[in-house]
Scaffold this active site. Structure first.
Site, PDB file in Angstrom:
ATOM      1  N   ARG A   1       0.862  -1.183   0.000  1.00  0.00           N
ATOM      2  CA  ARG A   1       0.000   0.000   0.000  1.00  0.00           C
ATOM      3  C   ARG A   1       0.898   1.232   0.000  1.00  0.00           C
ATOM      4  NH1 ARG A   1      -5.089   1.991   1.322  1.00  0.00           N
ATOM      5  NH2 ARG A   1      -5.166   3.755   2.779  1.00  0.00           N
TER       6      ARG A   1
ATOM      7  N   GLU B   1      -6.887  -5.669  -6.523  1.00  0.00           N
ATOM      8  CA  GLU B   1      -7.102  -5.085  -5.196  1.00  0.00           C
ATOM      9  C   GLU B   1      -7.494  -6.127  -4.159  1.00  0.00           C
ATOM     10  OE1 GLU B   1      -9.739  -1.521  -3.076  1.00  0.00           O
ATOM     11  OE2 GLU B   1     -10.148  -2.114  -5.160  1.00  0.00           O
TER      12      GLU B   1
ATOM     13  N   SER C   1      -7.462  -0.429   1.223  1.00  0.00           N
ATOM     14  CA  SER C   1      -7.165  -0.997  -0.086  1.00  0.00           C
ATOM     15  C   SER C   1      -5.686  -1.320  -0.194  1.00  0.00           C
ATOM     16  CB  SER C   1      -7.577  -0.012  -1.183  1.00  0.00           C
ATOM     17  OG  SER C   1      -7.247  -0.520  -2.453  1.00  0.00           O
TER      18      SER C   1
END
Length: 591
Positions: A471, A538, A501
Protein backbone atom coordinates in the site's frame (compact mmCIF):
# COMPACT_ATOMS: atom_id res chain seq x y z
CA UNK A 1 -12.51 -33.62 -18.35
CA UNK A 2 -14.09 -35.85 -20.96
CA UNK A 3 -13.23 -39.55 -20.53
CA UNK A 4 -13.70 -41.94 -23.43
CA UNK A 5 -13.04 -45.58 -22.67
CA UNK A 6 -11.32 -47.74 -25.22
CA UNK A 7 -9.09 -45.20 -26.96
CA UNK A 8 -5.82 -46.45 -28.29
CA UNK A 9 -2.76 -44.40 -27.33
CA UNK A 10 -2.31 -43.39 -30.97
CA UNK A 11 -5.85 -42.05 -31.11
CA UNK A 12 -5.50 -40.18 -27.83
CA UNK A 13 -2.50 -38.35 -29.24
CA UNK A 14 -4.69 -36.93 -32.02
CA UNK A 15 -7.65 -35.75 -29.95
CA UNK A 16 -8.03 -32.78 -27.66
CA UNK A 17 -11.22 -32.82 -25.56
CA UNK A 18 -13.81 -30.22 -26.50
CA UNK A 19 -13.42 -26.73 -25.11
CA UNK A 20 -16.48 -26.30 -22.92
CA UNK A 21 -18.08 -22.91 -22.23
CA UNK A 22 -17.32 -21.54 -18.80
CA UNK A 23 -20.13 -20.64 -16.45
CA UNK A 24 -20.58 -17.24 -14.89
CA UNK A 25 -19.84 -15.20 -17.99
CA UNK A 26 -21.01 -11.61 -18.07
CA UNK A 27 -21.84 -9.14 -20.76
CA UNK A 28 -18.83 -7.09 -21.79
CA UNK A 29 -18.81 -3.38 -21.17
CA UNK A 30 -20.15 -1.29 -24.00
CA UNK A 31 -17.53 -0.16 -26.47
CA UNK A 32 -17.48 3.06 -28.50
CA UNK A 33 -20.61 1.96 -30.36
CA UNK A 34 -22.54 1.52 -27.11
CA UNK A 35 -23.28 -2.16 -27.75
CA UNK A 36 -22.96 -4.95 -25.18
CA UNK A 37 -21.61 -8.30 -26.32
CA UNK A 38 -20.80 -11.81 -25.15
CA UNK A 39 -19.28 -14.88 -26.79
CA UNK A 40 -20.24 -18.47 -26.00
CA UNK A 41 -17.83 -21.15 -27.33
CA UNK A 42 -19.15 -24.24 -29.08
CA UNK A 43 -18.09 -27.78 -27.99
CA UNK A 44 -15.54 -28.25 -30.77
CA UNK A 45 -12.80 -30.90 -30.53
CA UNK A 46 -9.50 -29.33 -31.53
CA UNK A 47 -8.28 -32.19 -33.78
CA UNK A 48 -4.67 -31.66 -34.99
CA UNK A 49 -4.97 -27.90 -35.02
CA UNK A 50 -7.26 -27.34 -38.03
CA UNK A 51 -10.77 -27.15 -36.66
CA UNK A 52 -13.68 -24.80 -37.38
CA UNK A 53 -13.40 -21.46 -35.60
CA UNK A 54 -17.05 -21.06 -34.65
CA UNK A 55 -18.79 -19.60 -31.60
CA UNK A 56 -22.08 -18.05 -30.60
CA UNK A 57 -21.86 -14.27 -30.49
CA UNK A 58 -24.31 -11.87 -28.89
CA UNK A 59 -24.63 -8.18 -29.69
CA UNK A 60 -27.31 -5.94 -28.21
CA UNK A 61 -27.57 -4.32 -31.64
CA UNK A 62 -28.13 -7.62 -33.46
CA UNK A 63 -31.36 -8.64 -35.12
CA UNK A 64 -33.36 -11.86 -34.98
CA UNK A 65 -31.98 -15.11 -36.35
CA UNK A 66 -31.69 -18.90 -35.91
CA UNK A 67 -30.39 -18.42 -32.33
CA UNK A 68 -32.94 -15.86 -31.18
CA UNK A 69 -32.69 -12.10 -31.05
CA UNK A 70 -29.15 -10.71 -30.90
CA UNK A 71 -27.34 -14.06 -31.27
CA UNK A 72 -25.51 -15.38 -34.33
CA UNK A 73 -23.02 -18.03 -35.41
CA UNK A 74 -21.50 -16.52 -38.51
CA UNK A 75 -19.48 -18.53 -41.01
CA UNK A 76 -17.23 -16.99 -43.64
CA UNK A 77 -19.28 -15.45 -46.44
CA UNK A 78 -19.22 -12.95 -49.29
CA UNK A 79 -22.32 -10.90 -50.01
CA UNK A 80 -23.67 -8.22 -52.29
CA UNK A 81 -23.80 -4.82 -50.62
CA UNK A 82 -27.22 -3.34 -49.82
CA UNK A 83 -25.94 0.00 -48.49
CA UNK A 84 -27.13 1.76 -51.67
CA UNK A 85 -30.38 -0.17 -52.02
CA UNK A 86 -31.48 -3.50 -53.46
CA UNK A 87 -28.73 -5.14 -55.58
CA UNK A 88 -29.20 -5.07 -59.35
CA UNK A 89 -27.44 -8.43 -59.80
CA UNK A 90 -25.13 -7.11 -62.48
CA UNK A 91 -21.67 -5.56 -62.71
CA UNK A 92 -22.83 -2.40 -60.92
CA UNK A 93 -23.19 -4.21 -57.58
CA UNK A 94 -20.59 -3.94 -54.83
CA UNK A 95 -19.40 -7.06 -53.01
CA UNK A 96 -18.56 -7.26 -49.30
CA UNK A 97 -15.66 -9.52 -48.28
CA UNK A 98 -15.56 -11.91 -45.29
CA UNK A 99 -14.48 -9.04 -43.02
CA UNK A 100 -17.28 -6.75 -44.24
CA UNK A 101 -14.93 -4.57 -46.32
CA UNK A 102 -16.03 -3.46 -49.80
CA UNK A 103 -14.23 -5.40 -52.56
CA UNK A 104 -12.79 -3.73 -55.65
CA UNK A 105 -11.59 -5.37 -58.84
CA UNK A 106 -7.81 -5.79 -59.01
CA UNK A 107 -6.08 -3.72 -61.67
CA UNK A 108 -5.42 -5.58 -64.92
CA UNK A 109 -1.86 -5.46 -66.28
CA UNK A 110 -0.03 -7.02 -69.20
CA UNK A 111 1.66 -9.53 -66.92
CA UNK A 112 -1.48 -10.20 -64.87
CA UNK A 113 -4.63 -9.66 -66.93
CA UNK A 114 -7.91 -9.46 -65.04
CA UNK A 115 -10.27 -11.20 -65.70
CA UNK A 116 -8.93 -14.44 -67.19
CA UNK A 117 -10.49 -17.65 -68.53
CA UNK A 118 -9.71 -20.92 -66.71
CA UNK A 119 -10.35 -24.53 -67.73
CA UNK A 120 -8.60 -26.13 -64.74
CA UNK A 121 -7.24 -25.55 -61.25
CA UNK A 122 -3.90 -27.24 -60.73
CA UNK A 123 -4.27 -30.82 -61.91
CA UNK A 124 -8.08 -30.71 -61.80
CA UNK A 125 -9.82 -30.10 -65.15
CA UNK A 126 -13.36 -28.70 -65.40
CA UNK A 127 -16.14 -29.68 -67.81
CA UNK A 128 -16.67 -26.00 -68.66
CA UNK A 129 -14.57 -22.84 -68.73
CA UNK A 130 -14.84 -20.13 -66.08
CA UNK A 131 -14.30 -16.38 -66.22
CA UNK A 132 -12.18 -15.59 -63.15
CA UNK A 133 -12.05 -12.02 -61.82
CA UNK A 134 -9.66 -11.07 -59.03
CA UNK A 135 -10.83 -8.78 -56.23
CA UNK A 136 -9.20 -7.21 -53.21
CA UNK A 137 -10.51 -5.27 -50.19
CA UNK A 138 -10.81 -1.53 -50.69
CA UNK A 139 -8.85 -1.14 -47.45
CA UNK A 140 -6.19 -3.85 -47.34
CA UNK A 141 -5.59 -5.57 -44.00
CA UNK A 142 -5.81 -9.35 -44.51
CA UNK A 143 -3.65 -9.73 -47.66
CA UNK A 144 -5.60 -12.57 -49.20
CA UNK A 145 -6.22 -13.30 -52.89
CA UNK A 146 -9.90 -13.37 -53.78
CA UNK A 147 -11.30 -14.73 -57.06
CA UNK A 148 -14.85 -14.64 -58.41
CA UNK A 149 -15.51 -17.60 -60.74
CA UNK A 150 -18.45 -17.53 -63.18
CA UNK A 151 -19.24 -20.55 -65.39
CA UNK A 152 -19.41 -19.73 -69.08
CA UNK A 153 -21.93 -22.52 -69.80
CA UNK A 154 -24.37 -22.75 -66.90
CA UNK A 155 -23.68 -19.43 -65.15
CA UNK A 156 -22.85 -21.02 -61.77
CA UNK A 157 -20.73 -18.67 -59.70
CA UNK A 158 -18.57 -19.12 -56.62
CA UNK A 159 -15.63 -17.51 -54.82
CA UNK A 160 -12.14 -18.81 -54.08
CA UNK A 161 -10.17 -17.22 -51.26
CA UNK A 162 -6.41 -17.84 -50.98
CA UNK A 163 -5.52 -16.93 -47.39
CA UNK A 164 -2.13 -15.52 -46.49
CA UNK A 165 -1.39 -18.65 -44.40
CA UNK A 166 -1.82 -20.94 -47.42
CA UNK A 167 -5.34 -22.14 -46.59
CA UNK A 168 -7.78 -22.25 -49.51
CA UNK A 169 -11.47 -21.48 -48.90
CA UNK A 170 -14.26 -22.27 -51.37
CA UNK A 171 -17.49 -20.30 -50.99
CA UNK A 172 -20.81 -21.10 -52.65
CA UNK A 173 -19.57 -23.84 -54.96
CA UNK A 174 -22.95 -25.60 -54.94
CA UNK A 175 -26.46 -24.17 -54.77
CA UNK A 176 -26.76 -25.53 -51.21
CA UNK A 177 -24.26 -22.89 -50.04
CA UNK A 178 -25.71 -19.97 -51.99
CA UNK A 179 -28.47 -17.67 -50.80
CA UNK A 180 -30.31 -16.85 -54.03
CA UNK A 181 -33.68 -15.64 -55.30
CA UNK A 182 -35.85 -18.78 -55.66
CA UNK A 183 -37.41 -17.25 -58.78
CA UNK A 184 -34.05 -16.34 -60.36
CA UNK A 185 -31.22 -18.69 -59.40
CA UNK A 186 -28.60 -16.39 -60.96
CA UNK A 187 -29.49 -13.66 -58.45
CA UNK A 188 -27.13 -14.81 -55.70
CA UNK A 189 -27.02 -12.54 -52.65
CA UNK A 190 -24.58 -14.47 -50.43
CA UNK A 191 -21.96 -17.16 -50.96
CA UNK A 192 -21.32 -19.25 -47.82
CA UNK A 193 -18.07 -21.06 -47.08
CA UNK A 194 -18.41 -24.67 -48.17
CA UNK A 195 -14.92 -26.15 -47.91
CA UNK A 196 -11.45 -25.24 -46.65
CA UNK A 197 -8.13 -27.04 -47.16
CA UNK A 198 -4.68 -26.46 -45.68
CA UNK A 199 -1.36 -26.95 -47.51
CA UNK A 200 -1.06 -30.23 -45.53
CA UNK A 201 -4.28 -31.59 -47.06
CA UNK A 202 -6.54 -31.14 -44.01
CA UNK A 203 -10.14 -30.30 -44.92
CA UNK A 204 -13.23 -28.76 -43.33
CA UNK A 205 -16.56 -29.29 -45.08
CA UNK A 206 -19.68 -27.22 -44.30
CA UNK A 207 -23.21 -28.49 -45.03
CA UNK A 208 -26.36 -26.36 -45.14
CA UNK A 209 -30.11 -27.00 -45.09
CA UNK A 210 -32.64 -25.03 -47.11
CA UNK A 211 -35.80 -23.69 -45.47
CA UNK A 212 -39.03 -25.57 -46.27
CA UNK A 213 -42.58 -25.96 -45.04
CA UNK A 214 -42.06 -28.79 -42.54
CA UNK A 215 -44.21 -28.31 -39.40
CA UNK A 216 -45.31 -24.87 -40.66
CA UNK A 217 -48.99 -23.95 -40.76
CA UNK A 218 -49.30 -23.04 -44.44
CA UNK A 219 -52.64 -21.29 -44.02
CA UNK A 220 -53.30 -17.61 -43.42
CA UNK A 221 -50.34 -15.30 -43.95
CA UNK A 222 -48.06 -18.29 -44.63
CA UNK A 223 -50.01 -19.33 -47.71
CA UNK A 224 -48.33 -18.84 -51.07
CA UNK A 225 -44.86 -17.98 -49.77
CA UNK A 226 -41.71 -19.31 -51.42
CA UNK A 227 -39.61 -19.93 -48.32
CA UNK A 228 -36.73 -21.89 -49.89
CA UNK A 229 -34.12 -19.10 -49.98
CA UNK A 230 -32.82 -19.33 -46.40
CA UNK A 231 -29.79 -21.52 -45.61
CA UNK A 232 -29.07 -22.98 -42.14
CA UNK A 233 -25.69 -24.37 -41.11
CA UNK A 234 -26.31 -28.10 -40.58
CA UNK A 235 -22.96 -29.91 -40.19
CA UNK A 236 -19.28 -29.10 -40.07
CA UNK A 237 -17.12 -32.14 -40.84
CA UNK A 238 -13.35 -32.15 -40.39
CA UNK A 239 -10.43 -34.41 -39.59
CA UNK A 240 -10.28 -36.27 -42.92
CA UNK A 241 -8.58 -39.63 -42.31
CA UNK A 242 -6.59 -39.41 -45.55
CA UNK A 243 -5.00 -36.09 -46.56
CA UNK A 244 -5.93 -34.65 -49.94
CA UNK A 245 -4.24 -31.67 -51.57
CA UNK A 246 -7.19 -30.62 -53.76
CA UNK A 247 -10.61 -29.40 -52.75
CA UNK A 248 -13.13 -32.25 -52.76
CA UNK A 249 -15.80 -30.01 -54.26
CA UNK A 250 -13.81 -29.61 -57.48
CA UNK A 251 -15.02 -33.06 -58.46
CA UNK A 252 -17.98 -33.93 -56.21
CA UNK A 253 -20.94 -32.05 -54.76
CA UNK A 254 -21.01 -34.33 -51.68
CA UNK A 255 -17.53 -35.62 -50.76
CA UNK A 256 -17.48 -39.31 -49.81
CA UNK A 257 -14.76 -38.96 -47.18
CA UNK A 258 -14.07 -40.64 -43.86
CA UNK A 259 -14.40 -37.76 -41.42
CA UNK A 260 -13.23 -38.21 -37.81
CA UNK A 261 -15.20 -35.29 -36.35
CA UNK A 262 -18.63 -33.81 -37.03
CA UNK A 263 -20.19 -30.75 -35.41
CA UNK A 264 -23.97 -30.96 -35.84
CA UNK A 265 -26.37 -28.01 -35.61
CA UNK A 266 -29.73 -29.51 -34.69
CA UNK A 267 -33.00 -27.65 -35.24
CA UNK A 268 -35.17 -30.09 -33.32
CA UNK A 269 -34.79 -33.14 -35.59
CA UNK A 270 -33.07 -35.25 -32.91
CA UNK A 271 -35.02 -34.38 -29.76
CA UNK A 272 -34.01 -31.96 -27.00
CA UNK A 273 -34.59 -34.05 -23.87
CA UNK A 274 -31.40 -33.55 -21.78
CA UNK A 275 -31.78 -37.09 -20.41
CA UNK A 276 -31.70 -38.70 -23.87
CA UNK A 277 -28.49 -38.56 -25.95
CA UNK A 278 -29.38 -37.48 -29.51
CA UNK A 279 -28.56 -39.76 -32.43
CA UNK A 280 -26.23 -38.74 -35.22
CA UNK A 281 -28.91 -39.23 -37.87
CA UNK A 282 -31.97 -36.98 -37.70
CA UNK A 283 -35.04 -38.83 -36.44
CA UNK A 284 -37.77 -36.29 -37.22
CA UNK A 285 -38.45 -33.18 -39.28
CA UNK A 286 -37.22 -29.93 -37.80
CA UNK A 287 -39.38 -27.83 -35.48
CA UNK A 288 -41.03 -24.54 -36.40
CA UNK A 289 -40.42 -21.45 -34.27
CA UNK A 290 -43.28 -19.38 -32.88
CA UNK A 291 -42.00 -16.06 -34.26
CA UNK A 292 -41.23 -16.62 -37.97
CA UNK A 293 -40.01 -13.54 -39.79
CA UNK A 294 -38.74 -12.44 -43.18
CA UNK A 295 -35.90 -10.36 -44.61
CA UNK A 296 -36.25 -8.48 -47.88
CA UNK A 297 -33.02 -6.49 -48.16
CA UNK A 298 -31.83 -8.45 -51.23
CA UNK A 299 -35.04 -7.90 -53.21
CA UNK A 300 -36.64 -11.27 -52.46
CA UNK A 301 -38.12 -12.88 -49.37
CA UNK A 302 -35.85 -14.78 -46.99
CA UNK A 303 -38.22 -16.52 -44.58
CA UNK A 304 -36.97 -18.01 -41.28
CA UNK A 305 -38.99 -20.67 -39.45
CA UNK A 306 -36.23 -22.41 -37.41
CA UNK A 307 -34.30 -22.15 -34.16
CA UNK A 308 -31.07 -24.02 -33.49
CA UNK A 309 -31.97 -26.19 -30.50
CA UNK A 310 -28.56 -27.73 -29.79
CA UNK A 311 -25.02 -28.15 -31.09
CA UNK A 312 -23.61 -31.69 -30.96
CA UNK A 313 -20.01 -32.92 -31.18
CA UNK A 314 -19.56 -36.44 -32.60
CA UNK A 315 -16.38 -38.51 -32.95
CA UNK A 316 -16.09 -41.25 -35.57
CA UNK A 317 -13.64 -43.91 -34.31
CA UNK A 318 -15.49 -47.22 -34.75
CA UNK A 319 -12.48 -49.43 -33.94
CA UNK A 320 -11.62 -47.60 -30.71
CA UNK A 321 -15.12 -46.68 -29.52
CA UNK A 322 -17.13 -49.62 -30.82
CA UNK A 323 -19.63 -47.50 -32.74
CA UNK A 324 -19.50 -45.40 -35.88
CA UNK A 325 -20.84 -42.18 -34.35
CA UNK A 326 -20.06 -41.33 -30.73
CA UNK A 327 -21.60 -38.29 -29.06
CA UNK A 328 -19.02 -36.68 -26.79
CA UNK A 329 -20.41 -33.21 -26.07
CA UNK A 330 -23.62 -31.26 -26.41
CA UNK A 331 -24.56 -27.60 -26.10
CA UNK A 332 -28.29 -27.51 -25.35
CA UNK A 333 -29.96 -24.16 -26.06
CA UNK A 334 -33.14 -23.10 -24.29
CA UNK A 335 -35.37 -20.28 -25.48
CA UNK A 336 -38.09 -18.01 -24.20
CA UNK A 337 -40.39 -18.67 -27.16
CA UNK A 338 -43.42 -16.57 -27.97
CA UNK A 339 -45.13 -15.29 -31.14
CA UNK A 340 -43.62 -11.81 -30.76
CA UNK A 341 -39.90 -12.32 -30.18
CA UNK A 342 -37.80 -15.32 -29.14
CA UNK A 343 -34.81 -14.95 -26.80
CA UNK A 344 -32.07 -17.40 -25.89
CA UNK A 345 -32.36 -17.75 -22.12
CA UNK A 346 -29.99 -20.58 -21.16
CA UNK A 347 -27.24 -22.80 -22.54
CA UNK A 348 -26.25 -26.11 -20.96
CA UNK A 349 -23.16 -28.11 -21.85
CA UNK A 350 -23.39 -31.86 -21.38
CA UNK A 351 -20.46 -34.24 -21.87
CA UNK A 352 -20.77 -37.97 -22.50
CA UNK A 353 -18.64 -40.99 -21.71
CA UNK A 354 -17.75 -43.49 -24.42
CA UNK A 355 -20.72 -45.65 -23.37
CA UNK A 356 -23.21 -42.79 -23.73
CA UNK A 357 -23.27 -41.95 -20.02
CA UNK A 358 -24.10 -38.28 -19.48
CA UNK A 359 -21.76 -36.39 -17.20
CA UNK A 360 -22.90 -33.53 -14.96
CA UNK A 361 -23.99 -30.53 -17.03
CA UNK A 362 -22.27 -27.17 -17.15
CA UNK A 363 -25.01 -24.54 -17.00
CA UNK A 364 -24.67 -21.10 -18.53
CA UNK A 365 -27.53 -19.07 -17.08
CA UNK A 366 -26.88 -15.46 -17.99
CA UNK A 367 -28.62 -12.21 -17.10
CA UNK A 368 -30.86 -10.90 -19.87
CA UNK A 369 -28.88 -8.88 -22.40
CA UNK A 370 -30.08 -5.41 -23.35
CA UNK A 371 -32.66 -6.00 -26.11
CA UNK A 372 -32.27 -4.35 -29.50
CA UNK A 373 -34.14 -1.05 -29.88
CA UNK A 374 -37.84 -1.47 -30.65
CA UNK A 375 -39.54 0.78 -33.16
CA UNK A 376 -42.40 2.92 -31.94
CA UNK A 377 -41.47 3.33 -28.28
CA UNK A 378 -43.10 0.96 -25.79
CA UNK A 379 -43.35 -2.67 -26.82
CA UNK A 380 -45.83 -5.35 -25.89
CA UNK A 381 -42.98 -7.84 -25.68
CA UNK A 382 -43.64 -10.32 -22.87
CA UNK A 383 -41.39 -10.40 -19.86
CA UNK A 384 -38.15 -12.29 -20.46
CA UNK A 385 -37.69 -15.70 -18.86
CA UNK A 386 -33.90 -15.53 -18.79
CA UNK A 387 -32.53 -17.54 -15.89
CA UNK A 388 -31.07 -14.63 -13.96
CA UNK A 389 -28.09 -15.14 -11.70
CA UNK A 390 -29.01 -12.75 -8.89
CA UNK A 391 -26.25 -10.83 -7.11
CA UNK A 392 -26.84 -10.32 -3.43
CA UNK A 393 -27.46 -6.79 -2.20
CA UNK A 394 -24.18 -7.04 -0.29
CA UNK A 395 -22.15 -7.83 -3.42
CA UNK A 396 -23.94 -5.04 -5.28
CA UNK A 397 -22.99 -2.65 -2.48
CA UNK A 398 -19.36 -3.82 -2.63
CA UNK A 399 -19.28 -3.46 -6.42
CA UNK A 400 -20.61 0.11 -6.22
CA UNK A 401 -18.11 0.93 -3.48
CA UNK A 402 -15.26 -0.27 -5.70
CA UNK A 403 -16.47 1.80 -8.65
CA UNK A 404 -17.32 5.17 -7.10
CA UNK A 405 -18.51 4.91 -3.51
CA UNK A 406 -15.13 4.43 -1.82
CA UNK A 407 -14.24 8.11 -1.48
CA UNK A 408 -17.43 9.17 0.31
CA UNK A 409 -17.60 6.05 2.50
CA UNK A 410 -14.00 6.20 3.68
CA UNK A 411 -14.14 9.93 4.44
CA UNK A 412 -17.29 9.30 6.46
CA UNK A 413 -15.68 6.42 8.38
CA UNK A 414 -12.55 8.42 9.17
CA UNK A 415 -14.56 11.41 10.35
CA UNK A 416 -13.22 13.64 7.58
CA UNK A 417 -15.26 16.19 5.66
CA UNK A 418 -17.31 14.42 3.03
CA UNK A 419 -19.86 15.52 0.38
CA UNK A 420 -23.07 14.94 2.33
CA UNK A 421 -25.33 15.63 -0.67
CA UNK A 422 -23.49 13.03 -2.74
CA UNK A 423 -23.73 10.54 0.13
CA UNK A 424 -27.50 11.05 0.37
CA UNK A 425 -27.91 10.66 -3.39
CA UNK A 426 -25.91 7.43 -3.26
CA UNK A 427 -28.03 6.01 -0.44
CA UNK A 428 -31.22 7.06 -2.23
CA UNK A 429 -30.16 5.49 -5.53
CA UNK A 430 -29.17 2.26 -3.76
CA UNK A 431 -32.53 2.07 -1.91
CA UNK A 432 -31.04 2.68 1.53
CA UNK A 433 -33.05 5.91 1.84
CA UNK A 434 -36.60 6.67 0.76
CA UNK A 435 -36.18 10.45 0.69
CA UNK A 436 -33.43 12.89 -0.29
CA UNK A 437 -34.09 14.91 2.85
CA UNK A 438 -33.69 12.38 5.67
CA UNK A 439 -33.31 13.27 9.30
CA UNK A 440 -29.85 12.99 10.83
CA UNK A 441 -30.83 9.73 12.51
CA UNK A 442 -32.26 8.28 9.27
CA UNK A 443 -29.11 9.22 7.39
CA UNK A 444 -26.85 7.75 10.05
CA UNK A 445 -28.82 4.49 10.16
CA UNK A 446 -28.84 4.20 6.37
CA UNK A 447 -25.07 4.74 6.21
CA UNK A 448 -24.57 2.11 8.90
CA UNK A 449 -26.64 -0.45 6.95
CA UNK A 450 -24.87 0.40 3.68
CA UNK A 451 -21.40 0.07 5.24
CA UNK A 452 -22.42 -3.20 6.90
CA UNK A 453 -23.61 -4.54 3.52
CA UNK A 454 -20.26 -3.66 1.96
CA UNK A 455 -18.44 -5.46 4.77
CA UNK A 456 -20.69 -8.53 4.47
CA UNK A 457 -20.19 -8.60 0.71
CA UNK A 458 -16.45 -8.48 1.29
CA UNK A 459 -16.48 -11.30 3.85
CA UNK A 460 -18.46 -13.50 1.45
CA UNK A 461 -15.58 -13.54 -1.05
CA UNK A 462 -13.11 -16.46 -0.95
CA UNK A 463 -10.16 -16.43 1.43
CA UNK A 464 -6.70 -16.16 -0.09
CA UNK A 465 -3.27 -17.49 0.83
CA UNK A 466 -1.33 -14.30 0.10
CA UNK A 467 1.33 -13.53 2.71
CA UNK A 468 2.27 -9.96 1.82
CA UNK A 469 0.41 -7.02 0.28
CA UNK A 470 1.44 -3.46 -0.50
CA UNK A 471 0.00 0.00 0.00
CA UNK A 472 1.26 3.48 -0.79
CA UNK A 473 0.58 6.48 1.46
CA UNK A 474 1.29 10.18 1.14
CA UNK A 475 2.29 11.28 4.65
CA UNK A 476 4.85 14.06 4.05
CA UNK A 477 2.41 16.91 4.60
CA UNK A 478 2.45 19.35 7.53
CA UNK A 479 -1.20 18.57 8.24
CA UNK A 480 -0.32 14.88 8.58
CA UNK A 481 2.57 15.23 11.01
CA UNK A 482 0.67 13.40 13.76
CA UNK A 483 -0.25 10.60 11.38
CA UNK A 484 3.35 10.34 10.17
CA UNK A 485 4.55 10.06 13.76
CA UNK A 486 1.97 7.34 14.41
CA UNK A 487 3.20 5.33 11.40
CA UNK A 488 6.88 5.74 12.20
CA UNK A 489 6.81 4.56 15.80
CA UNK A 490 7.92 0.93 16.02
CA UNK A 491 5.49 -1.20 18.02
CA UNK A 492 2.55 1.13 17.42
CA UNK A 493 -0.76 -0.45 16.52
CA UNK A 494 -2.59 1.42 13.79
CA UNK A 495 -6.37 1.00 13.53
CA UNK A 496 -7.66 2.01 10.11
CA UNK A 497 -11.28 3.09 10.60
CA UNK A 498 -12.03 2.89 6.86
CA UNK A 499 -11.87 0.10 4.32
CA UNK A 500 -8.19 -0.42 3.52
CA UNK A 501 -7.17 -1.00 -0.09
CA UNK A 502 -4.00 -2.98 -0.83
CA UNK A 503 -2.58 -5.11 -3.63
CA UNK A 504 -0.56 -8.35 -3.57
CA UNK A 505 0.84 -7.55 -7.01
CA UNK A 506 2.05 -3.96 -7.00
CA UNK A 507 3.09 -1.08 -4.78
CA UNK A 508 1.87 2.26 -6.12
CA UNK A 509 4.42 5.03 -5.74
CA UNK A 510 4.04 7.48 -2.85
CA UNK A 511 6.35 8.89 -0.22
CA UNK A 512 5.57 5.94 2.10
CA UNK A 513 5.36 2.29 1.03
CA UNK A 514 3.74 -0.19 3.39
CA UNK A 515 4.85 -3.82 3.32
CA UNK A 516 1.92 -5.50 5.06
CA UNK A 517 2.53 -9.07 6.21
CA UNK A 518 -0.47 -11.34 6.71
CA UNK A 519 -1.20 -14.23 9.03
CA UNK A 520 -3.59 -17.06 8.26
CA UNK A 521 -7.16 -16.07 9.04
CA UNK A 522 -6.85 -12.43 8.01
CA UNK A 523 -10.01 -10.74 6.71
CA UNK A 524 -8.62 -9.26 3.51
CA UNK A 525 -10.24 -10.42 0.28
CA UNK A 526 -9.27 -10.13 -3.38
CA UNK A 527 -12.14 -8.31 -5.11
CA UNK A 528 -11.57 -10.09 -8.45
CA UNK A 529 -14.56 -9.71 -10.76
CA UNK A 530 -16.29 -7.44 -8.24
CA UNK A 531 -13.51 -4.85 -8.61
CA UNK A 532 -14.04 -1.89 -10.90
CA UNK A 533 -10.29 -1.31 -11.39
CA UNK A 534 -9.32 -4.89 -12.20
CA UNK A 535 -5.74 -4.04 -13.15
CA UNK A 536 -4.94 -3.24 -9.53
CA UNK A 537 -5.61 -6.79 -8.24
CA UNK A 538 -7.10 -5.09 -5.20
CA UNK A 539 -7.23 -6.79 -1.80
CA UNK A 540 -9.64 -4.94 0.48
CA UNK A 541 -9.71 -5.09 4.27
CA UNK A 542 -12.78 -4.23 6.39
CA UNK A 543 -12.93 -1.18 8.70
CA UNK A 544 -10.99 -1.24 11.97
CA UNK A 545 -8.23 -3.49 10.66
CA UNK A 546 -5.30 -3.47 13.13
CA UNK A 547 -1.72 -3.06 11.87
CA UNK A 548 1.38 -3.36 14.05
CA UNK A 549 4.52 -1.43 13.02
CA UNK A 550 7.49 -3.82 13.04
CA UNK A 551 10.29 -1.90 11.34
CA UNK A 552 10.97 1.24 9.33
CA UNK A 553 13.57 1.66 6.60
CA UNK A 554 14.22 5.31 5.74
CA UNK A 555 15.62 6.66 2.50
CA UNK A 556 19.42 6.82 2.66
CA UNK A 557 19.79 4.02 5.17
CA UNK A 558 21.86 0.98 4.39
CA UNK A 559 18.87 -1.35 3.96
CA UNK A 560 16.74 1.02 1.87
CA UNK A 561 18.13 0.12 -1.57
CA UNK A 562 17.91 -3.59 -0.76
CA UNK A 563 14.29 -3.36 0.35
CA UNK A 564 13.39 -1.12 -2.59
CA UNK A 565 14.74 -3.67 -5.06
CA UNK A 566 12.49 -6.35 -3.58
CA UNK A 567 9.30 -4.34 -4.00
CA UNK A 568 6.84 -5.11 -6.78
CA UNK A 569 6.55 -1.55 -7.98
CA UNK A 570 3.77 -0.30 -10.23
CA UNK A 571 4.35 0.59 -13.86
CA UNK A 572 5.10 4.22 -13.07
CA UNK A 573 7.83 3.24 -10.62
CA UNK A 574 10.75 3.64 -13.00
CA UNK A 575 9.76 7.25 -13.58
CA UNK A 576 9.82 8.40 -9.96
CA UNK A 577 11.25 5.97 -7.41
CA UNK A 578 13.01 8.84 -5.62
CA UNK A 579 9.60 9.95 -4.34
CA UNK A 580 9.79 7.05 -1.87
CA UNK A 581 11.07 8.32 1.49
CA UNK A 582 10.48 5.30 3.67
CA UNK A 583 9.38 1.66 3.67
CA UNK A 584 7.34 0.54 6.66
CA UNK A 585 7.08 -3.16 7.49
CA UNK A 586 3.90 -3.94 9.38
CA UNK A 587 1.74 -6.93 10.24
CA UNK A 588 -2.04 -7.37 10.26
CA UNK A 589 -3.35 -8.44 13.67
CA UNK A 590 -6.27 -10.82 13.32
CA UNK A 591 -7.71 -10.20 16.77
Amino acid sequence: MLILNGFSSATLALITPPFLPKGGKALSQSGPDGLASITLPLPISAERGFAPALALHYSSGGGNGPFGVGWSCATMSIARSTSHGVPQYNDSDEFLGPDGEVLVQTLSTGDAPNPVTCFAYGDVSFPQSYTVTRYQPRTESSFYRLEYWVGNSNGDDFWLLHDSNGILHLLGKTAAARLSDPQAASHTAQWLVEESVTPAGEHIYYSYLAENGDNVDLNGNEAGRDRSAMRYLSKVQYGNATPAADLYLWTSATPAVQWLFTLVFDYGERGVDPQVPPAFTAQNSWLARQDPFSLYNYGFEIRLHRLCRQVLMFHHFPDELGEADTLVSRLLLEYDENPILTQLCAARTLAYEGDGYRRAPVNNMMPPPPPPPMMGGNSSRPKSKWAIVEESKQIQALRYYSAQGYSVINKYLRGDDYPETQAKETLLSRDYLSTNEPSDEEFKNAMSVYINDIAEGLSSLPETDHRVVYRGLKLDKPALSDVLKEYTTIGNIIIDKAFMSTSPDKAWINDTILNIYLEKGHKGRILGDVAHFKGEAEMLFPPNTKLKIESIVNCGSQDFASQLSKLRLSDDATADTNRIKRIINMRVLNS
